[in-house]
Write an enzyme that holds these catalytic residues in place. Structure first.
Site, PDB file in Angstrom:
ATOM      1  N   HIS A 352       0.846  -1.262  -0.203  1.00 38.02           N
ATOM      2  CA  HIS A 352      -0.156   0.111  -0.091  1.00 38.02           C
ATOM      3  C   HIS A 352       0.965   1.234  -0.009  1.00 38.02           C
ATOM      4  CE1 HIS A 352      -4.025  -1.815   0.838  1.00 38.02           C
ATOM      5  NE2 HIS A 352      -3.099  -2.990   1.363  1.00 38.02           N
ATOM      6  N   LYS A 540      -8.392  13.589   4.770  1.00 32.66           N
ATOM      7  CA  LYS A 540      -7.579  12.375   4.797  1.00 32.66           C
ATOM      8  C   LYS A 540      -6.797  12.717   5.819  1.00 32.66           C
ATOM      9  CE  LYS A 540      -6.307  13.816   0.314  1.00 32.66           C
ATOM     10  NZ  LYS A 540      -6.675  12.756  -0.246  1.00 32.66           N
ATOM     11  N   ARG A 541      -5.903  11.514   6.232  1.00 35.10           N
ATOM     12  CA  ARG A 541      -4.695  12.032   7.186  1.00 35.10           C
ATOM     13  C   ARG A 541      -4.005  12.925   6.862  1.00 35.10           C
ATOM     14  NH1 ARG A 541      -4.556   8.045  11.549  1.00 35.10           N
ATOM     15  NH2 ARG A 541      -2.473   8.909  11.876  1.00 35.10           N
ATOM     16  N   LYS A 546       0.686  14.314   1.148  1.00 37.43           N
ATOM     17  CA  LYS A 546      -0.506  14.587   0.918  1.00 37.43           C
ATOM     18  C   LYS A 546      -0.780  16.146   0.578  1.00 37.43           C
ATOM     19  CE  LYS A 546      -2.440  10.374   3.368  1.00 37.43           C
ATOM     20  NZ  LYS A 546      -2.952   9.679   2.432  1.00 37.43           N
ATOM     21  N   THR A 648      -8.659   6.434  -1.767  1.00 40.42           N
ATOM     22  CA  THR A 648      -9.933   6.060  -1.900  1.00 40.42           C
ATOM     23  C   THR A 648     -10.869   7.072  -1.752  1.00 40.42           C
ATOM     24  OG1 THR A 648      -9.538   5.051   0.424  1.00 40.42           O
ATOM     25  CG2 THR A 648      -9.602   3.673  -1.649  1.00 40.42           C
ATOM     26  N   LYS A 652     -14.667   8.253  -3.263  1.00 42.11           N
ATOM     27  CA  LYS A 652     -15.955   8.541  -2.413  1.00 42.11           C
ATOM     28  C   LYS A 652     -16.527  10.104  -2.898  1.00 42.11           C
ATOM     29  CE  LYS A 652     -14.011   6.056   0.932  1.00 42.11           C
ATOM     30  NZ  LYS A 652     -13.150   6.015   2.276  1.00 42.11           N
TER      31      LYS A 652
END
Ligand code: 26Q
Length: 810
Positions: A352, A540-541, A546, A648, A652
């Site tokens: 992952h 998100k985290r 990110k 992911t 969504k």
């Protein structure tokens, strides 16, 4: 089941368990009664599923994951059973609503982020597709911490989900197994054959707690088996009598601490000894319980790989490989060769992440001390693997050194996972390609046939059917409800992109969902947002790769543009953030503080008014995502290219009609392929550009010197952000963008290099929003083309490419 029958069951539970009437029952009692009734119903189907598995001698999936981020269960199960109307009407009769009762339930947050939520989505999809599957993990007493923001800073509170989560668990004391830690390995030749066993171990009993997993309108009910440790030792009375009270209970406490808490680290490895013990605990218990069943059913373990496939969710469960070897050899008398043959035909590995800081490498000593036999077996796997490598890469010492499982005093879990598996897969096209070309290139040369891709997916029942009832109804009214079973049917919505009346309804529903979110925000933080503004979300985290900080930089630019020119026309926006930082990740926590400082400055500035609002949604979790996703219009997916394995959340948002502003990374690429350039705001460097820039020496300072916006924004971050008189400076963040720190180059995630292009595309997004019809059409294209990101498609691909399971009645 009729409403009447259901009502009798619920009232029966309330009477037997609490001795009261439904009218007297408070919400928590009603919740418990509903959960118990639903559990009973699932139990019948579960027994049927077990029968069918036996009858068909079915091949089953064992999904090993240290995380399952489930969220709430009550509504999900009722929805899957097709009983929503009945429950709504019964609870109305008691003077409450089903929604209120569902809100009693706490999230089961047995996971951090994407990897854990993926495991949960796959459990739903497997049951829905009639694939026999069992998930294996730990019954954590505390899930992922609750986040409270105090004066702009994250604090962590314990999350004791079991208060309401217990209702879903079936404890099976009679299926207890023993897990052994420490001790000495003893070799015994007494029967002419080498047998190995352990002496003087610390024993921990493992008790299974099963959660039943329903599928959507499916006969198949699967199991999530969560192991709970229990010490077989009672208090040491000798020590106690000597007054050494704590010492007297130490052994017991050491066992039970194993399941205390989920480690809150996401995409980051920390070599804590309790963590490796957690991993071995649930792995050993699971493999033992599987082998016990196999032996009981077939009297031999020779055909294990015909009956089971073990999918390991990243390397955290990699000890299944040596543990299965150990049990086959030491406890069942198999030869190394036979055991290895079975093991490598049973285990498959999903990776992952390619972030080096997330790759697990455990100190040899730690493994030797806590799992001495596992350590021996790993060393022998390594020895034989090296022998094999010498024949494949003769003389190529450097390559072989990179590939060894044991090296530099460490056990490299990814190398172990590849060597011991028949399949290695990434989670998006790009990520799987990077694994072959780069991260695991050596292994790819050795065994190219192992490598495959399965792009991630999400369950549409939860992320559309349940969380966006308005949109679900609109879709159902126009193309029927077949899309909930076959998500590709969503493409039937494409003709409606030219239908003005439909687009207007689509807009209306989005607006209602925005109003719902606005109400939630008002209650949580007191902030009033403009529901006519664009809802721009990044959830998100919190992680540097990110790039939440890039989003913040753009917000600051927009703010200063208005300050410089208060009369200018702007497209109003609400910037929404949801993010937890790992408690030990101080840079991430600092960025949360910065977001709050920016919010404080922007939201309290009379020059800004309704034009901009910045909202940090506290305690982002599955249940909050269920409110956020349907309300979002712009989806921020802005990671440095090549760093986000898949994502992911991006799926969504897309499903709910948000348009992505994103980099060419992970599954964004596949989303872009599906909707085309016209329905996606693409920006930034590609993976190869990122890598070559970093290889040839990236000079962040040059952007700071040459770009006046970057200069101004970085200076402001350094010197002070906040409402007048309350400014806070963030010199560490500013410096991380400009100067080398602790062996890292300046701005390692290339925010400054991507900034201009990001702003350019943000402006295009704003301009597009001025044309509501165009915007809504783009949103609808996103919903319509999202079919391929269903978890149903993912698990069927896993089945076709890796698992080859027996299919049961759907
Ligand atoms: C490892 C060792 C010790 C402690 C913690 C960890 C650890 C824990 C969690 C390492 C990694 C994780 C989580 C990784 C993760 O969530 N990865 C995400 O997986 C998603 C599902 O495939 C992808 O969509 C995301 O891109 C990826 O970041």
């Amino acid at each position: 089941m009729t409403k009447k029958e259901l009502q009798e069951k619920i009232e029966g539970k309330i009477k037997r368990h609490y001795g009261i009437t439904p009218q007297e029952a408070k919400a928590s009692v009603l919740y418990d009664a509903c959960a118990l009734v639903v559990r009973d119903m699932l139990m019948d189907k579960w027994a049927e599923t077990q029968n069918e598995i036996k009858k068909k001698q079915a091949k089953q999936l064992c999904y090993f994951s240290i995380e399952f981020l489930l969220g709430r269960s009550l509504r999900n199960n009722v929805y899957n059973l097709g009983l929503m109307d009945q429950f709504e009407s019964i609870l109305k009769g008691y003077g409450t609503t089903f929604e209120q009762i569902c809100n009693v339930e706490q999230d089961a947050a047995l996971g951090n982020g994407g990897l854990g939520r993926l495991a949960a989505c796959y459990m739903d999809a497997e049951a829905s597709q009639g694939l026999p599957a069992t998930g294996y993990s730990i019954l954590y007493e505390y899930g992922l911490f609750k986040q409270r923001i105090i004066e702009g800073q994250q604090t962590e509170l314990p999350d004791s989900w079991l208060d309401t989560g217990r209702s879903w668990l079936v404890t099976k004391e009679d299926e207890m197994v023993e897990v052994r830690f420490g001790g000495r390995v003893v070799e015994d030749w007494s029967e002419g054959k080498l047998r190995v066993h352990l002496e003087d171990c610390d024993v921990v009993n493992a008790i299974p707690n099963d959660m039943l997993i329903s599928g959507y309108k499916s006969e198949t009910v699967n199991t999530l088996r969560l192991w709970q440790p229990k010490s077989p030792y009672t208090m040491n009375m000798t020590l106690f009598n000597e007054g050494a009270y704590l010492k007297a209970m130490e052994r017991q406490a050491n066992a039970e601490v194993l399941s205390k808490v989920l480690y809150p680290e996401d995409n980051n490895y920390e070599g804590k000894s309790l963590r490796i013990k957690q991993q071995y605990f649930f792995i050993s218990a699971s493999v033992q319980s599987i082998l016990r069943k196999e032996l009981k059913r077939f009297g031999t373990l020779k055909h294990l790989n015909d009956h089971y496939v073990f999918q390991i969710n990243d390397t955290h469960p990699a000890m299944v490989i040596p543990e299965l070897m150990r049990l086959l050899m030491d406890e069942n008398g198999m030869s190394w060769e036979d055991a290895w043959d079975i093991t490598t035909k049973t285990v498959a590995f999903t990776n992952h992440t390619i972030m080096v800081e997330a790759l697990e490498r455990w100190p040899e000593d730690l493994i030797r001390k806590n799992m001495p036999r596992i350590y021996q077996i790993i060393c022998e796997i390594n020895r034989r693997f090296c022998e094999h490598l010498w024949t494949v890469f003769p003389g190529d010492w450097e390559r072989i050194n990179r590939m060894t499982i044991v090296g530099g005093g460490q056990i490299r879990m990814a190398n172990l996972s590849i060597a011991g598996s028949f399949s290695v897969n990434g989670v998006s096209e790009l990520h799987s390609q990077i694994l072959k070309d780069d991260t695991f290139h050596d292994f790819y040369l050795d065994a190219p046939e192992k490598f495959r891709n399965v792009t991630n997916g999400i369950t549409y029942r939860r992320w559309l059917g349940q969380s966006n009832p308005g949109l679900t109804k609109l879709i159902t009214d126009s193309i029927g409800d077949g899309f909930l079973k076959d998500p590709n049917e969503l493409e039937k919505l494409m003709p409606y992109t030219e239908d003005d009346a439909f687009l207007e309804k689509f807009r209306q529903i989005k607006h209602e969902n925005k109003v719902r979110l606005a109400k939630f925000i008002k209650e949580q933080s007191g902030i009033v947002v403009n529901t006519d503004s664009m809802f721009d979300a990044q959830a998100k985290r919190l992680h540097e790769y990110k790039r939440q900080l890039l989003n913040v930089m753009h917000i600051l630019r927009s703010y200063y543009e208005i300050k410089d020119n208060p009369q200018m026309d702007v497209v109003p926006r609400t910037y929404l953030f949801g993010a937890k930082a790992a408690p030990g990740y101080s840079r991430a926590k600092d960025i949360i503080r910065l977001i709050h400082a920016v919010a404080d400055m922007v939201n309290n500035d009379p020059d800004i008014g309704d034009k901009m609002k910045v909202v940090f949604i506290q305690d982002y979790k599955v249940t909050v995502a269920e409110i956020l996703m349907p309300a979002a219009e712009l989806s921020e997916q802005i990671s440095t290219a090549g760093r986000e394995a898949s994502g992911t959340g991006n799926m969504k948002f897309m499903l709910n009609g948000a348009i992505t502003i994103g980099t060419y990374d992970g599954a964004n690429i596949e989303i872009h392929d599906k909707v085309g350039d016209d329905n996606f705001f693409l920006f930034g460097m590609k993976t190869n550009q990122v890598n070559s820039l970093l290889r040839h020496g990236y000079n962040a300072m040059q952007y700071y010197t040459n770009n006046m916006w970057i200069n101004r924004i970085v200076n402001a971050i350094r010197n002070g952000i906040g409402r007048p008189g309350h400014e806070i400076g963030f010199p560490d963040i500013a410096n991380s963008l400009l100067f080398n720190n602790m062996g890292n180059v300046a701005d390692p995630y290339l925010l400054l290099a991507d900034f201009e292009d990001y702003c350019r595309v943000q402006n295009i997004a704003s301009d597009t929003y001025l044309d509501p019809k165009k915007w809504n059409r783009m949103g609808l294209v996103n919903t319509a083309m999202s079919g391929m990101f269903a978890a149903d498609r993912s698990v069927l691909e896993y089945d076709e490419r890796i698992w080859h399971l027996t299919h049961l009645t759907k």
